[in-house]
Design an enzyme around this catalytic site. Structure first.
Site, short mmCIF file in Angstrom:
data_model
loop_
_atom_site.label_atom_id
_atom_site.label_comp_id
_atom_site.label_asym_id
_atom_site.label_seq_id
_atom_site.Cartn_x
_atom_site.Cartn_y
_atom_site.Cartn_z
N CYS A 16 0.92 -1.34 -0.29
CA CYS A 16 0.05 -0.30 -0.32
C CYS A 16 1.16 0.89 0.29
O CYS A 16 0.64 2.12 -0.93
CB CYS A 16 -0.96 -0.13 1.44
SG CYS A 16 -2.28 -1.03 0.95
N ASP A 462 20.20 5.44 29.14
CA ASP A 462 20.36 6.67 29.93
C ASP A 462 20.53 6.46 31.29
O ASP A 462 20.88 5.52 31.93
CB ASP A 462 18.37 7.46 29.61
CG ASP A 462 18.33 8.61 30.46
OD1 ASP A 462 19.19 9.28 29.76
OD2 ASP A 462 17.18 8.32 31.11
N ASP A 659 14.05 5.74 29.53
CA ASP A 659 12.86 6.31 30.36
C ASP A 659 12.14 7.66 29.82
O ASP A 659 10.99 7.26 30.68
CB ASP A 659 13.34 5.66 32.15
CG ASP A 659 13.27 6.93 32.26
OD1 ASP A 659 14.83 7.99 31.79
OD2 ASP A 659 13.02 7.34 33.82
#
Length: 683
Positions: A16, A462, A659
């Protein structure tokens, strides 16, 4: 030239995306277009003097697709940087709220269809199994009554399955016949419709055709089972995509909806899109900051962890800058709006996420090119197979048998060759993998991450909330008096219970967990910039920083405290006018499992890199404690994204664990360059 990202409706498979690209590229004024089936978005660069968003959408609407155009994009002569967004427009722009509701509605509709057709498929499978077992003598033949009942029941089941549940596949066939654009739905549509029409013809003209063909060889059961399995697969896939998108949605849903502004000396609330440059905005305790600006009155502590990753709220006073989406903690202040709408830092973060998600790997481009020619080739092969059976098989088997075998081959090629035939197995595998990760606290972006995980040689993490717990805690107590620890904690908790400083919550939480009660106090006073004081049991106590202690004329080992502070710890000194009672250290503690995780990665030969917006000294101390040699500190969300790209350019296969919203752009940087891989994992 304007570049915008639009949500695309109506896509059912990878081909598509190729059809939409091919159609829009032909339009005069379209400079470039990238359609991402995974994110269901199109990134389009076009000349606003020659074409507009509505015109682009109209070009693909006859093919069954459309662009979802926010109201603020209709005025396409405006650049995105000049446009302010209302809450509704913001939701549409970020792909949250409205699109989520649409997806949930779509999944709910798919679920109802699946629930209605699965019993029909089970019934058909039982009938097929009975027929096969009877032919080999493993089961008794059907009685004439049962055969007639099933013979008339299956056409009803197949009609419902094909024309209600299988409607998308028939529309795919219709678009192919009318416009010449084929996708995977086209294969399913041709195969199941051919099987249905052949079977219906035998049922409707059973007696006249009996002498020419075996009228018992109908394929209603094939129609029912094929459509059921593929629809079930698409339902599982759609449900899995919604589940894996929930965390990113929560990260981005941080924009305040209203702002309290001061005009003509009066305070009143307005919608976020009504805020203009220079407005004076009041921020009350616990509220989100609506736009970027500069503090003009008052002071407070602002939680900026979504931007910097720093868990401790930062003090804001006159002249300091504040960013949209960050959270005010306790105090109140007034600030002047300097950046509004799409100018804010939060809007730029969202834009970076969209750009990264909308980017496409070269391997995806190759897959789209293959799918564009794959469908027509499969259709040709299926017709060749049917013709071969009719031309060659008729001479040896007779027309009836040749037609039967030819039709089976025709349908089989169309259905089996279609990747959608894996619609049950693939999403099931994804759900098992993603579900297992979710139970372990890990959100995996998509199936490709599972496939490529074994190639990773660099893991980027992190600090705040990933390596550390992400919240301030009382880490160390140095009792310098003859009082028991519980007593000095009770005294400190009593003083801090009336303080607005963020570290006070860490002290109170510590006391609460250990059932240490507070005491009665009097003559409480906040000593601005230094700490607090109060009277407990006729004794005056002070709690605060080293500057407060120096003012009292007490000596303290400042070097030791500075060494602790360099590791990201915040000192609180409890004293009376005569002596120091205790020193308390508040910090964001390392998760117990972080050290072991880094050690295991090192054993596997995987390099670990830490990226954080926190202070360099804090980052260095945390990195050293967990065994990470490579780290970057004091960096913004965009810098994290650039670091990921830099690692990819060096040939690293990168995975990232983060996070917060400050990690979102980097987490979204997925397969941006050829021969590079990136896995975004949200913890």
């Amino acid at each position: 030239m304007l570049t915008q990202i639009y949500k695309v409706k109506g896509m059912h498979c990878a081909s598509c995306a190729s059809i939409i690209e091919k159609t829009l590229k032909k339009i005069e004024g379209v400079h470039s277009i990238e359609v991402n089936y995974g994110t269901e978005k199109a990134k389009i660069s076009f000349d606003t003097a020659k074409i507009n968003p509505r015109g682009l959408s109209k070009e693909i609407e006859p093919l069954g697709y459309s662009l979802e155009i926010p109201e603020n994009h209709l005025n396409y002569e405006q650049t995105s940087e000049e446009m302010n967004m209302s809450p509704g427009e913001h939701a549409a722009h970020t792909g949250i709220s409205q699109s989520k509701q649409e997806k949930l509605a779509e999944v709910a509709e798919m679920k109802s269809k699946v629930m209605s057709v699965v019993p029909l498929a089970i019934f058909s499978i039982i009938v097929m199994s009975w027929d096969i077992l009877a032919r080999v003598g493993a089961a008794p033949e059907m009685s004439p009554t049962i055969y007639e009942f099933i013979h008339h029941l299956l056409p009803i089941f197949a009609t419902y399955t094909l024309f209600v549940v299988g409607k998308p596949y028939l529309l795919g066939l219709f678009r192919f016949l009318r416009y010449g654009n084929a996708n995977m739905d086209t294969l399913i549509g041709i195969g199941t419709l051919a099987a249905f029409l052949y079977s219906f013809t035998l049922t409707a003209f059973e007696e006249p055709l009996r002498q020419f063909v075996n009228v018992k060889n109908t394929y209603y059961d094939v129609v029912i089972v094929v459509i059921t399995f593929i629809t079930l697969g698409k339902f599982l896939e759609a449900r899995a995509k919604i589940k894996t998108g929930d965390a990113i949605e929560k990260l981005l849903n941080l924009q305040a909806k209203t702002a309290i502004i001061i005009r003509n000396g009066k305070e009143f609330a307005v919608a976020i899109n009504e805020v203009v440059h220079g407005d004076s905005i009041v921020v009350k305790p616990g509220s989100r900051i609506p736009v970027d600006g500069i503090v003009t009155e008052g002071s407070s502590f602002v939680d900026e962890s979504m931007i910097t990753g720093e868990p401790m709220p930062v003090e804001k006073k006159t002249g300091d800058t504040v960013a949209a989406g960050t959270i005010n903690t306790t105090g109140s202040f007034v600030f002047k709006a300097t950046k509004v709408g799409s100018e804010t830092l939060l809007a730029h973060i969202i834009k970076m996420v969209e750009d990264a998600q909308g980017s496409r790997a070269p391997i995806q481009t190759l897959a789209d090119k293959i799918s564009a020619v794959f469908v027509p080739i499969v259709i040709v092969i299926s017709f060749v197979s049917l013709s071969a059976w009719l031309l060659i098989g008729t001479e040896t088997l007779g027309f009836s048998q040749a037609l039967s075998y030819g039709l089976v081959s025709f349908v089989s090629i169309l259905v089996i060759a279609c990747p959608c035939a894996l619609g049950l197995a693939t999403p099931t595998a994804i759900i098992v993998g993603v579900g297992k990760g979710a139970r372990e606290g890990i959100l995996i972006k998509d199936a490709a991450t599972l496939e490529k995980l074994y190639k990773v040689n660099t893991v980027v993490v992190d600090k705040t909330g990933t390596i550390t717990k992400g919240r301030p805690e009382l880490a160390d107590i140095k009792n310098m008096s003859e009082l028991p620890d519980e007593k000095i904690i009770s005294i400190l908790a009593t003083l801090e219970s009336k303080s607005e400083h963020p570290v006070a919550y860490a002290i109170l939480e510590y006391a609460k967990k250990r059932n240490i009660s507070k005491q009665a106090s009097s003559n409480f006073e906040i000593i601005k910039g230094k700490g607090v004081r109060g009277e407990i049991e006729h004794t005056q106590y002070f709690a605060g920083n080293t500057k407060l202690i120096s003012d009292l004329g007490l000596s303290i080992d400042s070097k030791e405290i500075e060494a602790e502070a360099a590791q990201g710890k915040t000192p609180i000194v409890l004293a009376t006018k005569e002596e120091i009672i205790g020193i308390f250290m508040v910090s964001d503690e390392i998760k117990p499992e972080s050290v072991e995780a880094v050690k295991n990665l090192n054993k596997l030969g995987i390099k670990t890199v830490m990226l954080t917006g926190d202070h360099k000294n804090t980052a260095q101390a945390i990195a050293k404690a967990v065994g990470i040699a490579d780290f970057s500190a004091e960096i913004l969300p965009g810098d994290k994204l650039n670091k990921i790209i830099e690692l990819q350019n060096h040939g690293d296969i990168v995975a990232m664990a983060g996070d917060g919203i400050n990690d979102a752009p980097a987490l979204a940087q997925y397969e941006h360059y050829q021969a590079k891989s990136f896995l975004g994992i949200h913890i």
